[in-house]
Design an enzyme around this catalytic site. Sequence first.
Site, PDB file in Angstrom:
ATOM      1  N   SER A  80      -4.944   3.217   1.372  1.00  0.00           N
ATOM      2  CA  SER A  80      -3.936   2.943   0.871  1.00  0.00           C
ATOM      3  C   SER A  80      -3.393   1.969   1.728  1.00  0.00           C
ATOM      4  O   SER A  80      -1.892   2.003   1.898  1.00  0.00           O
ATOM      5  CB  SER A  80      -3.798   3.167  -0.685  1.00  0.00           C
ATOM      6  OG  SER A  80      -3.024   4.406   0.585  1.00  0.00           O
ATOM      7  N   GLY A 121       0.457  -1.348  -0.270  1.00  0.00           N
ATOM      8  CA  GLY A 121       0.149  -0.274  -0.080  1.00  0.00           C
ATOM      9  C   GLY A 121       0.985   1.072  -0.090  1.00  0.00           C
ATOM     10  O   GLY A 121       2.056   0.935   0.362  1.00  0.00           O
ATOM     11  N   CYS A 122       0.346   2.126  -0.587  1.00  0.00           N
ATOM     12  CA  CYS A 122       0.941   3.688  -0.267  1.00  0.00           C
ATOM     13  C   CYS A 122       1.535   3.949   0.893  1.00  0.00           C
ATOM     14  O   CYS A 122       2.624   4.104   1.109  1.00  0.00           O
ATOM     15  CB  CYS A 122       0.517   4.492  -0.618  1.00  0.00           C
ATOM     16  SG  CYS A 122       1.360   5.994  -0.846  1.00  0.00           S
ATOM     17  N   GLN A 123       0.799   3.618   2.270  1.00  0.00           N
ATOM     18  CA  GLN A 123       0.835   4.051   3.685  1.00  0.00           C
ATOM     19  C   GLN A 123       1.627   2.990   4.062  1.00  0.00           C
ATOM     20  O   GLN A 123       2.750   2.944   5.030  1.00  0.00           O
ATOM     21  CB  GLN A 123      -0.164   3.997   4.307  1.00  0.00           C
ATOM     22  CG  GLN A 123      -1.351   5.260   3.876  1.00  0.00           C
ATOM     23  CD  GLN A 123      -0.616   6.989   4.813  1.00  0.00           C
ATOM     24  OE1 GLN A 123       0.273   7.093   5.380  1.00  0.00           O
ATOM     25  NE2 GLN A 123       0.008   7.676   3.427  1.00  0.00           N
TER      26      GLN A 123
END
Lengths: 425, 139
Positions: free
Chosen positions: B118, B50-52
């Site tokens: 995300s 994920g982005c995070q």
Amino acid sequence: MLYTTTSILKLKRDLLKITQILDVESIRKDFPILKREVNGKPLVYFDNGATSQKPQVVIDAITNYYTNENSNIHRGIHTLSQEATNAYEEARKKVQQFINAKHSNEIIFTKGTTDSINLVASSFGKKHLKKGDEIIISTMEHHSNIVPWQMICEEKEAILKVIPINDKGELLMDEFKKLLSPKTKMVAVTHVSNTLGTINPVKEIIAEAHQKGALVLIDGAQAVPHTKVDVQDLDCDFYAFSGHKMFGPTGVGILYGKEAILNNLPPYQGGGDMIKTVTFEKTTYNELPHKFEAGTPNIVGGIGLGVAIDYMNSIGISTIEAYEHELLAYATKQIKQIEGVRIIGEAKNKASVLSFVVDGTHPSDIGMIIDKLGVAIRTGHHCTEPLMNRFNVPGTARASFAFYNNEEEIDIFIAALNRAVTMLK
Amino acid sequence: MTIKETQQEIVEEFALFDEWMDKYEYIIELGKDLPIIDEKYKTDENLIKGCQSKVWLHAELVDAKIIFTADSDAIITKGIVGLVIRVFSGHAPKEIVDADLFFIDQIGLQEHLSPTRSNGLLAMLKQIKMYAIAFQAIK
């Protein structure tokens, strides 16, 4: 005691210094969103690096445009079109004055910083880059100032070079000078790092690059909201920034370019407004700035940006800078009291960005918990993955301040952060 | 216990919490307590980025049932991942394919499944279904 004019002025000045550099409480009233609550708590908005909030005057200008002025600009014969064109071109002049460009036709309206950089990478690259040429960027660039250059380098078989940084998050200028060579065609660096807050010595970079005959593009997205930018004094060839980070609408940005250089670049996109004459055999292109503005632009965005500039000018950019400096100093001092906090980005010369990690916790966990307490910060890699790799962290938590933030909000943020850390450890 | 029953059980557990803070504290505790994946399965192949935050998901078929193990580098995500594993692991592929996921909504954590978050959770749920479909085909 006899009060002379000078002594009263001095008293006033001291009082101003002690209380406030600006009247933040009255400024806060200009931003309607600051009144709202998030998760039952008053909003503390510390995500200004991602986008800034909009003052009422900008919101009103947008409404007013669609209510009273809406019409397509340029080439219109009727009154409304004339009025809309005037308002849009007036905004261009405001931008010109704001960054002290020599001519208003050096101001190109784009969709934003990313669009501005892509325009230069594509148009400049197409005409002036050849195999073996070099482009220099830095470790702390936003993906928007990396990927467009990678793309054109790949197409033209040119080489991308990267200026390294030290552990504080400052560019290694000696290394930069070593990278420069007659092969260098373009240096593209950020004025202020969105992740670290570092203010780069762009004037020096520009002078060095020019000595080797390279052009320079400055990514000013994070600089224009916080500091005075004078493109003539800097002597940069291109300067890119976004409207939405400087209290204006989203979807509008600026590319400044020196007139002679812009005239020497091919158009970026084809379409309406950018042409002089079109036949199926041959099209001739319009003059600057329209040559780079194909299609109906974001008219209301441009007008809104002009109003945002008026608003910033009414406060004064040097006042904004001084006030935010105080905010950053206060926040830095307070956050250092929390055990396990490590600040990422400790440059001597820094804008109001506070990036940090807390030992034993993940930035996204911190962001989620303090969001529940009404505090909006950003967590993740901030579109600077290579920089995160340089610091060997998966991401950071980032609080970024604007002039409408105050110390009380910083106290709320610190309390929320303390609570999150206690929960997570 | 069926997939539905486990979900109902979780919903009942969370009904005890009035405040989001208690809910999060519980999830964080779940995240801290659970060593939910073998280190050797924390491979790039099992990584859902994920982005995070990152999520790792491993699946294997044991006695016609899928055993899921998973992990995350963020503790809140890991806690929620733990709950998802508790719901789906140990069930036949068909049961998983047919299952309707409702507990995350009902315990008020739907925001963690929003695409903008995300955090890899949404992708992980898709991946769980994909594994189930794939194992069903093998059988």
